[in-house]
Design a protein around this motif. Sequence first.
Motif, PDB file in Angstrom:
ATOM      1  N   ALA A 211       0.794  -1.208   0.218  1.00  0.00           N
ATOM      2  CA  ALA A 211       0.199  -0.049  -0.060  1.00  0.00           C
ATOM      3  C   ALA A 211       0.833   1.374  -0.110  1.00  0.00           C
ATOM      4  N   TYR A 212       1.973   1.269   0.715  1.00  0.00           N
ATOM      5  CA  TYR A 212       2.906   2.416   0.779  1.00  0.00           C
ATOM      6  C   TYR A 212       3.256   2.548  -0.625  1.00  0.00           C
ATOM      7  N   VAL A 213       4.105   1.765  -1.367  1.00  0.00           N
ATOM      8  CA  VAL A 213       4.379   1.612  -2.652  1.00  0.00           C
ATOM      9  C   VAL A 213       3.459   2.186  -3.585  1.00  0.00           C
TER      10      VAL A 213
ATOM     11  N   ARG B   7       4.921   5.516 -22.742  1.00  0.00           N
ATOM     12  CA  ARG B   7       6.201   5.360 -23.160  1.00  0.00           C
ATOM     13  C   ARG B   7       6.340   4.319 -24.405  1.00  0.00           C
ATOM     14  N   GLY B   8       5.849   3.239 -24.167  1.00  0.00           N
ATOM     15  CA  GLY B   8       5.797   2.199 -25.261  1.00  0.00           C
ATOM     16  C   GLY B   8       7.138   1.491 -25.001  1.00  0.00           C
ATOM     17  N   GLY B   9       7.455   0.335 -25.852  1.00  0.00           N
ATOM     18  CA  GLY B   9       8.644  -0.501 -25.752  1.00  0.00           C
ATOM     19  C   GLY B   9       8.396  -1.719 -25.100  1.00  0.00           C
ATOM     20  N   TYR B  10       7.420  -1.975 -24.160  1.00  0.00           N
ATOM     21  CA  TYR B  10       7.142  -3.225 -23.693  1.00  0.00           C
ATOM     22  C   TYR B  10       6.202  -4.193 -24.639  1.00  0.00           C
ATOM     23  N   ASP B  11       6.544  -5.327 -24.237  1.00  0.00           N
ATOM     24  CA  ASP B  11       5.322  -6.258 -25.182  1.00  0.00           C
ATOM     25  C   ASP B  11       4.300  -6.672 -24.164  1.00  0.00           C
ATOM     26  N   GLU B  12       4.609  -6.478 -22.821  1.00  0.00           N
ATOM     27  CA  GLU B  12       3.578  -6.735 -21.842  1.00  0.00           C
ATOM     28  C   GLU B  12       4.007  -5.870 -20.647  1.00  0.00           C
ATOM     29  N   LEU B  13       2.973  -5.618 -19.896  1.00  0.00           N
ATOM     30  CA  LEU B  13       2.908  -4.818 -18.798  1.00  0.00           C
ATOM     31  C   LEU B  13       1.841  -5.192 -17.654  1.00  0.00           C
ATOM     32  N   VAL B  14       2.339  -5.394 -16.499  1.00  0.00           N
ATOM     33  CA  VAL B  14       1.438  -6.021 -15.370  1.00  0.00           C
ATOM     34  C   VAL B  14       1.461  -5.190 -14.286  1.00  0.00           C
ATOM     35  N   VAL B  15       0.372  -5.119 -13.784  1.00  0.00           N
ATOM     36  CA  VAL B  15       0.332  -4.136 -12.476  1.00  0.00           C
ATOM     37  C   VAL B  15       0.206  -5.507 -11.319  1.00  0.00           C
ATOM     38  N   GLY B  16       1.284  -5.539 -10.557  1.00  0.00           N
ATOM     39  CA  GLY B  16       1.487  -6.569  -9.538  1.00  0.00           C
ATOM     40  C   GLY B  16       2.851  -6.477  -8.673  1.00  0.00           C
ATOM     41  N   GLU B  17       2.747  -7.317  -7.717  1.00  0.00           N
ATOM     42  CA  GLU B  17       3.907  -7.183  -6.781  1.00  0.00           C
ATOM     43  C   GLU B  17       4.869  -8.415  -7.254  1.00  0.00           C
TER      44      GLU B  17
ATOM     45  N   LEU C 171       4.082  -2.368  -9.061  1.00  0.00           N
ATOM     46  CA  LEU C 171       2.766  -2.349  -8.019  1.00  0.00           C
ATOM     47  C   LEU C 171       1.662  -1.250  -8.400  1.00  0.00           C
ATOM     48  N   SER C 172       2.373   0.016  -8.830  1.00  0.00           N
ATOM     49  CA  SER C 172       1.783   1.026  -9.155  1.00  0.00           C
ATOM     50  C   SER C 172       1.159   1.298 -10.428  1.00  0.00           C
ATOM     51  N   GLY C 173      -0.107   1.216 -10.350  1.00  0.00           N
ATOM     52  CA  GLY C 173      -0.907   1.425 -11.628  1.00  0.00           C
ATOM     53  C   GLY C 173      -0.664   2.798 -12.502  1.00  0.00           C
ATOM     54  N   GLY C 174      -0.205   3.699 -11.507  1.00  0.00           N
ATOM     55  CA  GLY C 174      -0.004   5.055 -12.213  1.00  0.00           C
ATOM     56  C   GLY C 174       1.328   4.961 -12.963  1.00  0.00           C
ATOM     57  N   MET C 175       2.454   4.207 -12.484  1.00  0.00           N
ATOM     58  CA  MET C 175       3.588   4.109 -13.008  1.00  0.00           C
ATOM     59  C   MET C 175       3.526   3.311 -14.387  1.00  0.00           C
TER      60      MET C 175
END
Length: 448
Positions: free
Chosen positions: A246-248, A329-339, A318-322
């Motif tokens: 939650a802090y992160v 920015r692009g460049g990733y094939d996959e992005l996941v919100v998670g620990e 962990l951060s949905g905002g990030m």
Amino acid sequence: MAVTFEQRRIAGDTGSPAQVLDQAIQAHRNGALDAAEHGYQTLLATQPQHPDALHFLGVLCHQRGRSDEATALIERALALAPEYPDAHNNLGNVHKECGRLAQAEACYRRALACGPSHHHALANLAIVLEAQARPGEAFIAYAQLLQQAPGFAHGHYLLGLFLRNHAQSHEHLEQSAECFGHAWQLDNGNLRALEAQGTALYLLGRHEQAREVYRAWLSRSPDNAVARHMLAACGGGEPPPRADDAYVREVFDGFAESFDEQLLRNLDYRAPELLVAGLAARLGRPHAALDVLDAGCGTGLCAPLLRPHARHLAGVDLSGGMIEKAQQRGGYDELVVGELTAHLHAQPAAWDVVISADTLVYFGDLHEVAAAAHGALRRGGWLAFTVEVLDDESDRWELGASGRYRHGRAHVHAALMQAGFGAVDIAPVILRNEGGLPVQGWLVLALK
Ligand SMILES: C[S@@+](CC[C@H](N)C(=O)[O-])C[C@H]1O[C@@H](n2cnc3c(N)ncnc32)[C@H](O)[C@@H]1O
């Protein structure tokens, strides 16, 4: 980006263009981007020259990572309504977030030429001047902002950050603590200001006052993860083995907007370049053949550096905002919100490289995450990360007043060896500047 909606037209009858626009803006404000986009497009189908619809649709396109479309739409709005300060300001935001600082500056200046009291444009102008290494001009702009709008809490917060980033004396730190205090008094919702005030007081050696800030905060909201973490960071409680999720989330969702300019331009952040250079020296010429996980990818600063090496490039944070910023920015094939530890545990022998720039500074004990990374790597794979130095020969870590952890070399080494890594290389580096001083780090490369 911090969108400014200054609607130019008044509401009208049900179904009228003004009402369609109102509803689309409402949806946009509430984050219902599909509904908002549909509303703007509906209006533009009948009124293709509607400056507000063009402008807000442009803002929305940028939020969805379609920044070229965004620029073209807002420029069309401005061709129709050249004296539209909000549109100039938002076009500046698009340029700023795409790294085109000189163009952003020109837009903010145009916003101020047609709306001299536009606080957001003046604050943004100060930010891009600072980001272009023109601190003298930035300071004048911040001072002008607070003279014009002494009740603008965010302005006090920004000046506090400026003074902290460029502190050359104790007095500057004192002034930054005062600015954070004003920001908090003016806006009790600005928890980042309160956190920054506590940190500044601690850095000034006023440890008990710093703890008081966090205790008072906790007495109002006992479950607040930031206050709890920072109180521990100031010696007011037991530090957790790693920062609470939650802090992160809370810290980085609030930081996503300004992360790149704060770190890259103002703090001379270089962990991604150092890490990828260290890796490249071991990997050899890039062949776009590796499966790479950026663990704690943030806004995606590592992506363009890793891309030439990667067949598949994934990011987890962990951060949905990030993650939203990384998406833009692009460049990733996959992005996941998670620990990231759980993510690594769930993917045995899936990756050739796991990289983590400036992220394990939110972990104290590195044993579990090192074991998780070892399990997630294929044989011959590399774990590459940076952490901050704890100048202590023993196997120790500690939570610093900044809220980040520091690690002794022996702790890093022991955690990696125990996880099963073969070769471990731990080298001293400078990660960035803070309060005018270099932050010492360990650059770590471990081979499975
Ligand atoms: C200082 S930023 C660094 C981001 C990026 N690696 C860079 O170098 O620009 C740290 C990031 O780690 C993420 N983070 C911290 N702890 C995490 C965890 N346990 N799992 C996933 N992400 C985490 C934060 O949300 C934040 O985006």
